[in-house]
Design a protein around this motif. Structure first.
Motif, mmCIF file in Angstrom:
data_model
loop_
_atom_site.group_PDB
_atom_site.id
_atom_site.type_symbol
_atom_site.label_atom_id
_atom_site.label_comp_id
_atom_site.label_asym_id
_atom_site.label_seq_id
_atom_site.Cartn_x
_atom_site.Cartn_y
_atom_site.Cartn_z
ATOM 1 N N ASP A 112 22.449 30.030 44.384
ATOM 2 C CA ASP A 112 23.001 28.771 44.920
ATOM 3 C C ASP A 112 23.371 27.787 43.813
ATOM 4 O O ASP A 112 23.262 26.564 43.986
ATOM 5 N N HIS A 125 17.541 28.099 45.263
ATOM 6 C CA HIS A 125 17.611 28.237 46.717
ATOM 7 C C HIS A 125 16.554 27.349 47.371
ATOM 8 O O HIS A 125 15.503 27.086 46.783
ATOM 9 N N THR A 126 16.835 26.899 48.566
ATOM 10 C CA THR A 126 15.831 26.164 49.337
ATOM 11 C C THR A 126 14.640 27.082 49.618
ATOM 12 O O THR A 126 14.792 28.300 49.655
ATOM 13 N N LEU A 185 24.589 24.676 47.586
ATOM 14 C CA LEU A 185 24.288 24.163 48.915
ATOM 15 C C LEU A 185 24.932 22.792 49.076
ATOM 16 O O LEU A 185 24.931 21.982 48.137
ATOM 17 N N ILE A 195 22.984 21.133 61.132
ATOM 18 C CA ILE A 195 22.733 20.484 59.845
ATOM 19 C C ILE A 195 23.669 19.295 59.757
ATOM 20 O O ILE A 195 24.885 19.463 59.754
ATOM 21 N N PRO A 226 22.189 30.240 58.816
ATOM 22 C CA PRO A 226 20.743 30.374 58.582
ATOM 23 C C PRO A 226 20.147 31.477 59.453
ATOM 24 O O PRO A 226 20.400 31.539 60.657
ATOM 25 N N CYS A 256 16.599 27.567 58.610
ATOM 26 C CA CYS A 256 17.349 26.418 59.127
ATOM 27 C C CYS A 256 16.638 25.121 58.760
ATOM 28 O O CYS A 256 17.240 24.189 58.217
ATOM 29 N N ASP A 312 14.329 24.627 56.458
ATOM 30 C CA ASP A 312 14.248 24.440 55.005
ATOM 31 C C ASP A 312 15.523 23.815 54.455
ATOM 32 O O ASP A 312 15.511 23.213 53.374
ATOM 33 N N ASN A 313 16.628 23.991 55.173
ATOM 34 C CA ASN A 313 17.897 23.395 54.772
ATOM 35 C C ASN A 313 18.146 22.060 55.465
ATOM 36 O O ASN A 313 19.278 21.577 55.517
#
Length: 718
Positions: free
Chosen positions: A45, A320-321, A402, A512, A520, A526, A528-529
């Motif tokens: 990412d 990454h998340t 992201l 989001i 996701p 989902c 975590d983002n």
């Protein structure tokens, strides 16, 4: 899976691969003398907007002295495309093939069948180099997931690597942050970053630090701004705030729960075929991911015989998340100032993103120094001279950044997960002894599939003469050896879509901000983002009252909300493809649209967009929402380019491997080999999901054997 059966199958699989995919004249090829080692570094990412070496972004960029120096010592590819998602890019650069051929269409999730995971009969990079190179992979895998892959934790071995070490997650990505910080949070309290912060931030400045293996020590703040809870977490321990050490360890101290980038399942595939999954109490399973994968790579590289070339892939999970503070020791400055951040705050995640990239840069430097590829200078800085090295270094991002972390002037709404420039334009650097006239930028189009061919070229392999499967990879080595090399691509392609799930299911909707997406793969990913999950298991107050089992599509979310007088969301496409030439870009999006007039879902629809783009730093021309050229009459030159790109895009999409029911080993023939393979997956792999599940019900059973028998003897179209 029983190890003896696995080893036998892998041996047979390797023999079949050699017979089916290696031409007789190339099987005896003598590799050229002086073959360099290959160090392949994958960033997660990290789009081209994040690195100073490429000239974009603003003054909030992370500090990356190691990557900057490698970029100056090599070639920077300023016009490189990846696929829009993690798994699609990985499958592409490890096979040299677009998603439409591997069928890895999107980021893999636990519900995706083996049919959308990398087939063990693919010619992968480690197989391409196997005659001369030892190959190992450390870190993120994500071209297969244990739940529906018959090889389970032995997936890397099944694809040709000699060794694998890393956090082989069941979801493909780091788990969610443990907001109980190891079970110590009091009722009603949570710690957003997975550690107990300082007292001023609602935590404690003293307490007991329990280790999974070596007891407990009393801990207080020793470094200003770094609370003992963070120090304890960085060491793999659990900090019990405000308490003294006791023996035995209190029952509420939880060493089993995953914690983002800090507590992860750690798996080793040994060359012998043995597979080991370490318990969560093992030090390696409790070490920051960006550190533990480098530790493993260093140890493996040091064990390799001097006369034998190797290829080592270090695949980071950063950034990454879930985004969270890296160990303070990996950060040059500013570590203390982040201890009180809220890891669930989207704005504060931008700071954490920078720190995760900076920590990764530090670990890349350690990797180079401890393996002798570079050395430490008088002030501790990295000194890298590619001419003195026997190792080629390749660094790439797997997709765009992201959206919430995108740097100006790039386009956050059209970032990771989309086929727009911000979603697919990635940093790519190659350095080492084969590079002529370093410290230059190649402006020509390259694609991550081309890395497959580059690795073969570095190893002296005749790639087109060795691989019989259709390849999309174009030569890259000439860009390194010839500074005057012209463009070897006339167009570039990218693709993301929906993976195969049992009986036509798909990922649930995730809201989001003001958009709804089905990228996701789970509720945890989902959230975590920063999203709200509307699928099965939805728990957010906004979703109260939706049908049991959740909603299926984003358009269903809009229907549900509109019927209650609530605003609807912008729906992200389910699939996206894009094709560009030097100056123009065509984007095609397909999804399930929402019709506001009838408050209903309207089947599926495809939209086409056309843009003028360029790569000029520091402010490139992007494919933003207001720049679609189809909103106006095209000029003759624009129309000519649109027609050419549209025709080629249809040709690329039409070149996908035709359906061949009964052929699971990709040789284009339905024969006894397929019956034997079917037998293996029904017996040795317990009849679950496999590449012989032709009716896509998640089982390999008699219904699939009937399809083989029905098509026995059939030769499929190329």
């Amino acid at each position: 899976m029983e190890i003896r059966r696995l080893k036998l199958f892998l041996t047979c699989l390797a023999a079949a691969m050699l017979a089916a995919q290696t031409h007789p004249q190339t099987a005896e090829r003598q590799a050229p003398a002086g073959r360099p080692n290959i160090l392949f570094i994958v960033m997660d990412d990290v789009g081209i907007d994040q690195l100073k070496a490429f000239g974009y972004g603003d003054d909030t960029l992370p500090r990356t002295p190691t990557i900057d120096q490698i970029g100056r010592a090599g070639v920077r590819f300023g016009n490189a495309w990846a696929m829009p998602a993690c798994s699609t890019s990985r499958a592409s650069f490890f096979t040299g093939r677009y998603p439409l051929r591997t069928n890895v269409q999107g980021a893999l999730g636990p519900d995706d069948l083996a049919n959308s995971q990398l087939n063990p009969h693919e010619m992968t990079v480690p197989r391409l180099l196997k005659k001369d190179y030892r190959s190992a992979l450390f870190g993120k895998f994500h071209v297969g997931l244990q739940g529906n892959n018959p090889f389970r934790d032995a997936m890397p071995l099944s694809l040709g690597w000699h060794r694998y070490e890393g956090p082989l997650d069941e979801s493909g990505d780091p788990g969610s942050i443990d907001t109980t910080a190891g079970g110590v949070a009091a009722a009603g309290k949570s710690y957003s970053c997975g550690f107990v912060p300082a007292a001023a931030d609602g935590g404690a400045d003293a307490g007991a630090c329990y280790s999974a293996s070596s007891g407990c020590e009393q801990m207080t703040t020793t470094v200003p701004g770094i609370p003992p809870g963070r120090t304890c977490r960085d060491r793999g321990g659990i900090f019990d705030p405000g308490r003294s050490c006791t023996a035995p360890t209190p029952a509420y101290v939880d060493f089993a729960t995953k914690n983002g980038h800090y507590v992860s399942p750690y798996t080793i595939n040994y060359e012998s075929g043995r597979v080991e999954r370490l318990p969560s109490t093992d030090t390696r399973a409790r070490t920051f991911r960006g550190t533990v994968v480098v530790n493993g790579a260093i140890e493996w590289i040091k064990r390799q015989p001097k006369q034998s070339p190797w290829m080592t892939t270090v695949s980071f999970s950063s950034a990454h998340t879930p985004l969270m503070q890296p160990p303070a020791a990996l950060l040059a400055s500013g570590a203390a100032a982040t201890s009180g951040l809220d890891c669930g705050n989207v704005n504060q995640q931008r700071i954490l993103m920078n720190q995760m990239v900076e920590a990764m840069d530090t670990e890349i430097g350690r990797l180079l120094i401890e393996t002798g590829i570079a050395r430490s200078g008088p002030n501790g800085q990295l000194t890298y001279d590619p001419a003195q090295s026997d190792t080629m270094i390749v660094i790439v991002g797997d997709n765009g950044s992201l959206g919430s972390t995108v740097k100006p002037p790039f386009d956050p709404p059209r970032a990771k997960g989309t086929a727009y420039q911000t979603g697919v334009w990635v940093p790519l650097i190659a350095a080492g002894p084969l590079v002529r006239q370093p410290d230059r930028t190649v402006a020509h189009m390259v694609n991550v599939v081309d890395l497959f061919r580059l690795f073969g070229e570095i190893g002296g392999v005749d790639v087109p003469g060795t691989v019989t499967h259709p390849l999309d990879a174009v030569s890259m080595l000439p860009y390194l050896t010839n500074p005057a090399q012209g463009s070897l691509r006339t167009t570039n392609f990218t693709q993301v879509g929906v993976n195969v799930q049992a009986n036509g299911a798909m990922n649930g909707p995730c809201q989001i901000s003001s958009t709804c997406t089905q990228i996701p793969v789970t509720k945890g990913v989902c959230e975590d983002n920063g999203g709200i999950w509307w699928g099965a298991g939805a728990t957010d107050p906004l979703t109260t009252g939706i049908p049991q089992g959740g909603l299926t599509h984003c358009c269903d979310v809009n229907v549900w909300r509109a019927s209650r007088g609530q605003p609807t969301y912008t729906i992200q496409p389910l699939t996206s493809v894009a094709l560009r030439n030097e100056h123009f870009k065509l984007v095609s999006n397909m999804g399930r649209p929402y019709d506001a007039a009838s408050n209903s879902c309207v089947g599926t629809a495809t939209s086409t967009e056309f843009y003028a783009i360029d790569e000029r730093a520091p402010r490139p021309k992007l494919d933003t929402a207001d720049s679609n050229l189809l909103k106006q009459e095209l000029t003759p030159i624009q129309q000519q380019n649109f027609n050419a790109l549209n025709a080629e895009l249809q040709a690329v999409l039409g070149s996908a491997r035709p359906s061949c029911p009964g052929d699971g080993n990709m040789d284009g023939v339905v024969d006894d080999a397929d019956r034997r393979q079917w037998q293996y997956y029904t017996a040795g792999a317990s009849g679950g999901s496999s590449w012989y599940d032709f009716n896509l019900d998640g089982k390999t059973d008699g219904l699939d054997l009937a399809i083989i028998r029905e098509n026995l003897g059939k030769t499929c179209a190329k």
